[in-house]
Design an enzyme around this catalytic site. Structure first.
Site, PDB file in Angstrom:
ATOM      1  N   ARG A 141     -26.622  14.130   9.090  1.00  0.00           N
ATOM      2  CA  ARG A 141     -26.791  15.579   8.883  1.00  0.00           C
ATOM      3  C   ARG A 141     -28.237  15.939   8.524  1.00  0.00           C
ATOM      4  O   ARG A 141     -28.812  16.854   9.095  1.00  0.00           O
ATOM      5  CB  ARG A 141     -25.861  16.078   7.775  1.00  0.00           C
ATOM      6  CG  ARG A 141     -24.405  15.775   8.047  1.00  0.00           C
ATOM      7  CD  ARG A 141     -23.509  16.578   7.149  1.00  0.00           C
ATOM      8  NE  ARG A 141     -22.194  15.966   7.008  1.00  0.00           N
ATOM      9  CZ  ARG A 141     -21.133  16.594   6.553  1.00  0.00           C
ATOM     10  NH1 ARG A 141     -21.230  17.843   6.169  1.00  0.00           N
ATOM     11  NH2 ARG A 141     -19.976  15.979   6.443  1.00  0.00           N
ATOM     12  N   GLU A 158     -23.655  10.105   5.785  1.00  0.00           N
ATOM     13  CA  GLU A 158     -23.670  11.575   5.877  1.00  0.00           C
ATOM     14  C   GLU A 158     -25.090  12.137   5.875  1.00  0.00           C
ATOM     15  O   GLU A 158     -25.407  13.057   6.629  1.00  0.00           O
ATOM     16  CB  GLU A 158     -22.874  12.199   4.717  1.00  0.00           C
ATOM     17  CG  GLU A 158     -21.393  11.863   4.703  1.00  0.00           C
ATOM     18  CD  GLU A 158     -20.610  12.491   5.859  1.00  0.00           C
ATOM     19  OE1 GLU A 158     -21.203  13.224   6.667  1.00  0.00           O
ATOM     20  OE2 GLU A 158     -19.398  12.227   5.944  1.00  0.00           O
ATOM     21  N   ASP A 208     -15.227   5.111  14.457  1.00  0.00           N
ATOM     22  CA  ASP A 208     -15.399   5.794  15.761  1.00  0.00           C
ATOM     23  C   ASP A 208     -16.847   5.946  16.220  1.00  0.00           C
ATOM     24  O   ASP A 208     -17.222   5.617  17.344  1.00  0.00           O
ATOM     25  CB  ASP A 208     -14.717   7.175  15.721  1.00  0.00           C
ATOM     26  CG  ASP A 208     -15.007   7.941  14.428  1.00  0.00           C
ATOM     27  OD1 ASP A 208     -15.850   7.492  13.628  1.00  0.00           O
ATOM     28  OD2 ASP A 208     -14.390   9.011  14.227  1.00  0.00           O
ATOM     29  N   GLU A 257     -14.605  17.829  16.920  1.00  0.00           N
ATOM     30  CA  GLU A 257     -14.474  16.784  17.944  1.00  0.00           C
ATOM     31  C   GLU A 257     -13.862  17.276  19.257  1.00  0.00           C
ATOM     32  O   GLU A 257     -14.264  16.827  20.341  1.00  0.00           O
ATOM     33  CB  GLU A 257     -13.656  15.594  17.405  1.00  0.00           C
ATOM     34  CG  GLU A 257     -14.359  14.811  16.305  1.00  0.00           C
ATOM     35  CD  GLU A 257     -14.311  15.479  14.933  1.00  0.00           C
ATOM     36  OE1 GLU A 257     -13.531  16.452  14.757  1.00  0.00           O
ATOM     37  OE2 GLU A 257     -15.053  15.056  14.018  1.00  0.00           O
TER      38      GLU A 257
HETATM   39  C1  DMJ Z   1     -18.858  15.336  11.232  1.00  0.00           C
HETATM   40  O1  DMJ Z   1     -19.656  15.307  10.110  1.00  0.00           O
HETATM   41  C2  DMJ Z   1     -19.319  14.337  12.207  1.00  0.00           C
HETATM   42  O2  DMJ Z   1     -18.883  14.661  13.465  1.00  0.00           O
HETATM   43  C3  DMJ Z   1     -18.848  12.962  11.859  1.00  0.00           C
HETATM   44  O3  DMJ Z   1     -19.212  12.035  12.847  1.00  0.00           O
HETATM   45  C4  DMJ Z   1     -17.379  12.932  11.686  1.00  0.00           C
HETATM   46  N1  DMJ Z   1     -16.895  13.934  10.815  1.00  0.00           N
HETATM   47  C5  DMJ Z   1     -17.439  15.233  10.819  1.00  0.00           C
HETATM   48  C6  DMJ Z   1     -16.610  16.265  11.523  1.00  0.00           C
HETATM   49  O4  DMJ Z   1     -15.286  16.097  11.548  1.00  0.00           O
END
Ligand code: DMJ
Length: 586
Positions: A254, A250, A376, A491
């Protein structure tokens, strides 16, 4: 006398009273006499007047009679004169009538003559007219194409104009949404990681690093929200600290991604300086070739509590874009070397799809082979790494996995095509990034577009216009909600953005517009900010209370970009990390 005689026998006082009464009586008689005389005179005068008026009336009547007689005579005389005049004009009138007849006779010939001339002229012009008509036909035929073309151009111009207006309207609304969301955070939760817009509080989901600020930097800058951007930048300069308990995945996507994107867009060195500080801390995850998922600045390196000491696949595979960029910009290869190690690991384990967990010590992979959450973005980062710096191993690996996904995981139920996350017919919102990824890979564009459309219909098929967090796609193609909440996830709009850039088919903007409207209606809080909601299958949803930082970093950014022209962040210059932070292609 009698009266006096009577008085004589009375005493002197009484006698006086009688004398007064007598005098009064005489006076009354005298007044009466005068009055009677006066009235008589008046009557005589009135009678005299009446006599006079009667005579006057008689005279007037006689005069009137005389006048009447006189008028009668005059009228009789005039009648006589008229008769004489009529007799006199009779001849003249007859003469005039005859003259008219002659003239008419005379013009008749001329009229006939003129009619004939007209006929000749018409006959003469008929040919010319026919000739002109034919010429017109030829010209029309000749210009038909041009006219059709012109009409087409006009229509296209109209369409373009309409589209521009709509585009403008959507971008402005989304920009305002972003501004209100960030301003509400500034007002109620400044420096907290995330915002609870309903209760108007901050919440430190990331140990208090000002996550929302870092995640929003590039979106604020792109949308031209200069005041908010300046405040966010000032936070990075003066307040940002990166320490404590750290979720590697994360914080990489981010925080490191957010700082690197801010640097890519603005070229402000402060962002690279801070990115390097973050990168130094994240290197702590590499005790082995396979990094651990959780670290702290005191040397701890472990895993998520629920992962049994193993790293989650995406925690390993979703570092490459940020680490490679950091090495490229700083000239320090330490980060890039870590990615090389991981890619070699993938090369050694490319037997079908990847598995969910990896033990950092034994390097053993375990758990389901899937493309869903937790794994994913590993696939996503392989194609993006290839696009960013031409990494050959990443390219080879991606194309292998991509083939596997399309051939073994994609199904069509009814009219709906989608990639099953695992064996079931389950489709997670999280997995909907897959359509965009296939479009980006350029080998399976048709499949990517079909998958994206199914994901878009997760929104349009509910009463609220918002998607469930996970659904099943029934064999007949029906979408059945499994988890009736919407977490402001990006997404689907991410894949819609790639579909728009790929096709410029208006339907993608229409989907984006509908999603934005539903978001605005159900998730926007009146006092500013957006919240996640539940019961999205109903027309009336219920607000929860969390504005995820990804909503500002990703959801609003992709929505906004879908209404911009292609030269705003062109895809041959930038790749987006999995948190929608654009990084420069080099
Ligand atoms: C986001 O923080 C990113 O896209 C991550 O790859 C997957 N989950 C969340 C959004 O759903």
């Amino acid at each position: 006398m009698l009266f006096y005689g009577k008085m004589k026998g009375h005493p002197p006082k009484k006698r006086n009273r009688y004398l007064w009464l007598l005098l009064l009586f005489v006076f009354v008689l005298f007044v009466f006499y005068l009055f009677r005389k006066d009235v008589k005179n008046e009557l005589n005068i009135v009678q005299e007047h009446l006599r006079h008026y009667r005579n006057e009336l008689r005279e007037h009547h006689d005069e009137h009679q005389n006048e009447k007689l006189q008028h009668h005579e005059e009228i009789t005389e005039l009648k006589e004169q008229n008769k004489v005049l009529l007799e006199h004009h009779k001849d003249e009138i007859t003469e005039l009538k005859d003259q008219n007849k002659v003239l008419l006779e005379h013009h008749k010939e001329e009229i006939v003559q003129l009619s004939d001339q007209n006929k000749v002229l018409l006959e003469h012009h008929k040919e010319e007219i026919t000739e002109l008509k034919d010429q017109n036909k030829v010209l029309l035929e000749h210009h038909k194409e041009e006219i059709v073309q012109q009409n087409g151009q006009n229509k296209a111009i109209d369409e373009e104009y309409k589209e521009k207006l709509e585009k403008q309207e959507e971008s402005n609304e989304i920009r305002t949404g972003m501004q209100r969301a960030f301003q509400a955070y500034m007002r109620d939760a400044w420096k907290s990681d995330e915002y609870k817009p309903v209760s108007k509080h901050g919440v430190n989901t990331f140990g208090g690093k000002g996550l929302t600020i870092i995640d929003s930097l590039d979106t604020l800058w792109l949308m031209g929200l200069t005041d908010e951007y300046a405040k966010a930048k000032s936070f990075v300069e003066h307040d940002f600290k990166f320490h404590g308990h750290i979720n590697v995945f994360e914080n990489n996507i981010r925080v490191l991604g957010g700082l690197l994107a801010a640097h890519a867009l603005t070229n402000e060195q402060i962002f690279l300086v801070k990115a390097k500080e973050v990168g130094e801390v994240l290197l702590g995850a590499f005790r082995n070739r396979i990094p651990c998922g959780i670290i702290d600045t005191n040397g701890y390196c472990g895993s998520q509590s629920w992962a049994g000491g193993r790293s989650v696949n995406a925690e390993v595979g979703t570092l490459s874009l940020e680490f490679e960029t950091l090495s490229h910009l700083t000239g320090d290869s330490r980060w890039s070397e870590k990615i090389r190690g991981i890619n070699e690991y993938w090369q050694e384990h490319q037997d079908g799809l990847l598995q969910m967990y990896i033990d950092p010590k034994t390097e053993k992979m375990s758990g389901p082979r899937t493309i869903g959450g937790g794994i994913d973005s590993t696939y996503e980062y392989l194609i993006k790494l290839k696009l960013m710096n031409g990494d050959k191993i990443a390219a080879e690996l991606y194309h292998k996995f991509e083939k596997e996904i399309v051939e073994n995981m994609m199904v069509t139920h009814g009219t709906r095509t989608f990639a099953k996350a695992s064996g079931s017919n389950r489709l997670e919102h999280l997995g909907c990034f897959g359509g965009g990824m296939l479009i980006l890979g350029q080998r399976y564009i048709k499949e990517g577009l079909a998958f994206t459309e199914t994901c878009a219909e997760m929104y349009t098929s509910t009463a609220s216009g918002l998607a469930c967090d996970s659904v099943t796609i029934e064999p007949n193609g029906d979408i059945k909600c499994e988890n009736d909440i919407y977490l402001l996830r990006p997404e689907v709009v991410e894949s819609i953005f790639y579909a728009w850039r790929q096709t410029h088919d208006q339907k993608w903007r229409d989907y984006a517009r509908k999603i934005w409207r539903a978001l605005h209606k159900h998730c926007e809080v009146e006092t500013g900010g957006f919240t996640d909601v539940k019961y999205v299958t109903k027309s009336t949803t219920e607000k929860m209370d969390k504005q995820e930082s990804w909503f500002l970093a990703e959801t609003l950014k992709y929505l906004w970009l879908t209404f911009q022209s292609d030269d705003v962040l062109p895809l041959h210059e930038y790749v987006f990390n999995t948190e929608a932070h654009p990084l420069q292609i080099y």
